[in-house]
Enzyme design. Sequence first.
Site, PDB file in Angstrom:
ATOM      1  N   LEU A 212       0.814  -1.207   0.000  1.00 24.35           N
ATOM      2  CA  LEU A 212       0.000   0.000   0.000  1.00 24.35           C
ATOM      3  C   LEU A 212       0.851   1.262   0.000  1.00 24.35           C
ATOM      4  O   LEU A 212       0.484   2.268  -0.587  1.00 24.35           O
ATOM      5  CB  LEU A 212      -0.922   0.023   1.224  1.00 24.35           C
ATOM      6  CG  LEU A 212      -2.024  -1.037   1.274  1.00 24.35           C
ATOM      7  CD1 LEU A 212      -2.727  -0.995   2.616  1.00 24.35           C
ATOM      8  CD2 LEU A 212      -3.023  -0.832   0.150  1.00 24.35           C
ATOM      9  N   GLY A 213       1.978   1.213   0.678  1.00 24.61           N
ATOM     10  CA  GLY A 213       2.811   2.403   0.758  1.00 24.61           C
ATOM     11  C   GLY A 213       4.153   2.087   1.377  1.00 24.61           C
ATOM     12  O   GLY A 213       4.356   1.022   1.954  1.00 24.61           O
ATOM     13  N   GLN A 214       5.074   3.021   1.249  1.00 20.11           N
ATOM     14  CA  GLN A 214       6.417   2.817   1.768  1.00 20.11           C
ATOM     15  C   GLN A 214       6.990   4.144   2.210  1.00 20.11           C
ATOM     16  O   GLN A 214       6.775   5.173   1.582  1.00 20.11           O
ATOM     17  CB  GLN A 214       7.327   2.198   0.704  1.00 20.11           C
ATOM     18  CG  GLN A 214       8.780   2.032   1.143  1.00 20.11           C
ATOM     19  CD  GLN A 214       9.592   1.244   0.140  1.00 20.11           C
ATOM     20  OE1 GLN A 214       9.087   0.295  -0.454  1.00 20.11           O
ATOM     21  NE2 GLN A 214      10.846   1.616  -0.045  1.00 20.11           N
ATOM     22  N   GLY A 215       7.712   4.136   3.312  1.00 29.08           N
ATOM     23  CA  GLY A 215       8.344   5.345   3.818  1.00 29.08           C
ATOM     24  C   GLY A 215       9.635   5.009   4.524  1.00 29.08           C
ATOM     25  O   GLY A 215      10.150   3.884   4.434  1.00 29.08           O
ATOM     26  N   GLY A 216      10.171   5.981   5.259  1.00 31.47           N
ATOM     27  CA  GLY A 216      11.464   5.807   5.895  1.00 31.47           C
ATOM     28  C   GLY A 216      11.485   4.778   6.996  1.00 31.47           C
ATOM     29  O   GLY A 216      12.545   4.266   7.353  1.00 31.47           O
ATOM     30  N   PHE A 217      10.321   4.460   7.572  1.00 26.26           N
ATOM     31  CA  PHE A 217      10.298   3.524   8.681  1.00 26.26           C
ATOM     32  C   PHE A 217       9.761   2.154   8.299  1.00 26.26           C
ATOM     33  O   PHE A 217       9.657   1.268   9.137  1.00 26.26           O
ATOM     34  CB  PHE A 217       9.446   4.080   9.843  1.00 26.26           C
ATOM     35  CG  PHE A 217      10.002   5.341  10.424  1.00 26.26           C
ATOM     36  CD1 PHE A 217      11.363   5.612  10.381  1.00 26.26           C
ATOM     37  CD2 PHE A 217       9.166   6.272  11.009  1.00 26.26           C
ATOM     38  CE1 PHE A 217      11.877   6.785  10.905  1.00 26.26           C
ATOM     39  CE2 PHE A 217       9.671   7.452  11.535  1.00 26.26           C
ATOM     40  CZ  PHE A 217      11.022   7.700  11.487  1.00 26.26           C
ATOM     41  N   GLY A 218       9.383   1.968   7.058  1.00 26.96           N
ATOM     42  CA  GLY A 218       8.890   0.657   6.666  1.00 26.96           C
ATOM     43  C   GLY A 218       7.822   0.741   5.593  1.00 26.96           C
ATOM     44  O   GLY A 218       7.728   1.724   4.881  1.00 26.96           O
TER      45      GLY A 218
ATOM     46  N   ASP B 198       0.932  14.945  12.556  1.00 27.71           N
ATOM     47  CA  ASP B 198       1.106  14.773  11.114  1.00 27.71           C
ATOM     48  C   ASP B 198      -0.222  14.862  10.375  1.00 27.71           C
ATOM     49  O   ASP B 198      -0.508  14.070   9.478  1.00 27.71           O
ATOM     50  CB  ASP B 198       1.785  13.431  10.837  1.00 27.71           C
ATOM     51  CG  ASP B 198       2.424  13.383   9.450  1.00 27.71           C
ATOM     52  OD1 ASP B 198       2.511  14.439   8.801  1.00 27.71           O
ATOM     53  OD2 ASP B 198       2.819  12.292   9.021  1.00 27.71           O
TER      54      ASP B 198
ATOM     55  N   LYS C  77       1.314  -3.163   8.925  1.00 28.31           N
ATOM     56  CA  LYS C  77       2.357  -2.143   8.854  1.00 28.31           C
ATOM     57  C   LYS C  77       3.668  -2.735   9.356  1.00 28.31           C
ATOM     58  O   LYS C  77       3.766  -3.188  10.494  1.00 28.31           O
ATOM     59  CB  LYS C  77       1.957  -0.918   9.682  1.00 28.31           C
ATOM     60  CG  LYS C  77       0.682  -0.265   9.178  1.00 28.31           C
ATOM     61  CD  LYS C  77       0.279   0.938  10.002  1.00 28.31           C
ATOM     62  CE  LYS C  77       1.164   2.116   9.720  1.00 28.31           C
ATOM     63  NZ  LYS C  77       0.659   3.352  10.381  1.00 28.31           N
TER      64      LYS C  77
END
Length: 572
Positions: free
Chosen positions: A43-49, A172, A67
Amino acid sequence: MLVYCSKKHANNSSHSFCTNCGEALPLTVGQVIDNRYEIARILGQGGFGRSYLALDRQKSRQTCVLKEFAPQVVKPQDLQKAKELFEREASVLRKIQHPQIPRFHASFAAKIGTKDFFFLVQDYIEGENYYQLFEHRQSLGKSFSEEEVVNLLHHILPVLTYIHSLDIVHRDISPDNLILRQSDNLPVLIDFGGVKQLPASQGFWRTQLGGDGTLLGKKGYAPEEQLIQGKVFKSSDLYSLAVTALVLITGREPQSLYDSYNGNWYWGKEIKVSPKLESVLKKMLAYKPSDRYQQADQVLQDLPAPSSVHTANTMLTPVKSQNTYMTKLKTMVAAPGIKNAKAISSKFHNKTQVIVQQIPMPAWLRPFAVSFLGTSAIVLAGAGVWALGTYAFRSVTSITFPGISLPQIPLGGNPASQPVSDKTRTRDIQKIFSRRQQLEIPSGFFTRMVDEIFYTQKPELKGRSISTKPEDAALRDVWYGVADDLLDKIERANLSVSARRQLGSYTRQDYENWGKLARLGKLGKYKSLEQLRADTYEKFDPLFPGQERGKLNQQTFLQVWYAIASDKVGNR
């Protein structure tokens, strides 16, 4: 099939970790975690996983969001701080019980290969986030009406009242962390990865992730005390919510609404709202936290009264815009049509037909759109029919398309050995649209590029439109194959989220600006445009080998070239 880590190293899909840098690779579709959660898609990706749509095998394959904690950090202290963030989110989510916040189910550790991973399990929210809706409106030259934004504030402020009563600050709040839930058209607040517990009015917290100190919050949305000083208060959330309201109502990003030199918002110029709403938003956006509202309830008391018209209905008539980035674990969502659609009257069907005509898409897809929107009552049609691509797994069987008998047809160049059923074909359509939505590729650009490739492959069809008739079924599926192949290539290009979002919007001016920077010695390793061109073509040519250098279509192939170059310039 190749899988790429965040550093763009290519790996075999059978590997769990990058063979070049050791970074954890995305989990694969069908992989089962903790003997229970089956991965459906990322679904998504960022700096923490990363976050995944998963099927819970112990609950009749019910969908949920998984997550993953896999921070891209090296230093032990950074890893420890990132882990604290993860544990913070889990501990906070356990406390929260609110119908407009995804329900927390579990947190657990699982060993993948030789390394330990940590996971959170939450409710899967069916709907589109407000940044997706914002982009859809932008593509139509429109924005949210003041009425819609006031209704949003009335529905989300009680959620902030609730979490603030627990001494929790979200930190956020932004359009991509608010989802318009399809089942009831209520906003849902997601992504508590940056939450801050406020014991004894402390309000200060900092992490060293990212090198020289990173303060959680999105630039443009977070107030200065949060981004610069690392201080957060309940009024910090109210500031971010006010910026979100301005972005939705103007159809513009926050940076274009704020005069950073003088420290003023462009009231009456770029921002035109009613005097009462302006007064409320100005107080929410006060520079000093002490000058803002201190409680969400106080904002509710001063807001204009909400509209009695349901949010979904007002989506049909957004106002025209006055003018024309990824969370840590951005939860992207899939959105089927609103349920119980049989109650929708024929007048919505007529409005839907008008709206569909304004949406960039192949003409032969419009009957599908009208049929679906009429029966499913997606009065969010103003946000773009390409939202068809975000159907949730649970709603697939409820979608009906005009009956078409499909022959044996090639998909992406691979001959199909058996006739394809309508149900299979529907899944193929949904898969393509869903991937386009997930990659956040603008729909107008995507349609243009697929059309160009399709008609180049079949020059004898130029000037002839594809119809919805049975005899054109094979052509439609060739189009789907081209679309699927294009998505594969864009994925292999491994473009950043911002670069993908810009596809279709790059201009010659971008190229000329890079040239100016190169001449000034401000383009990093690139001392000239020729060096940037050579580096960009080195990546572009293997993806589109038939394209002649210097003769790329400005509206299609050159857009991909620009996106690749933009990332190279951005990574300088």
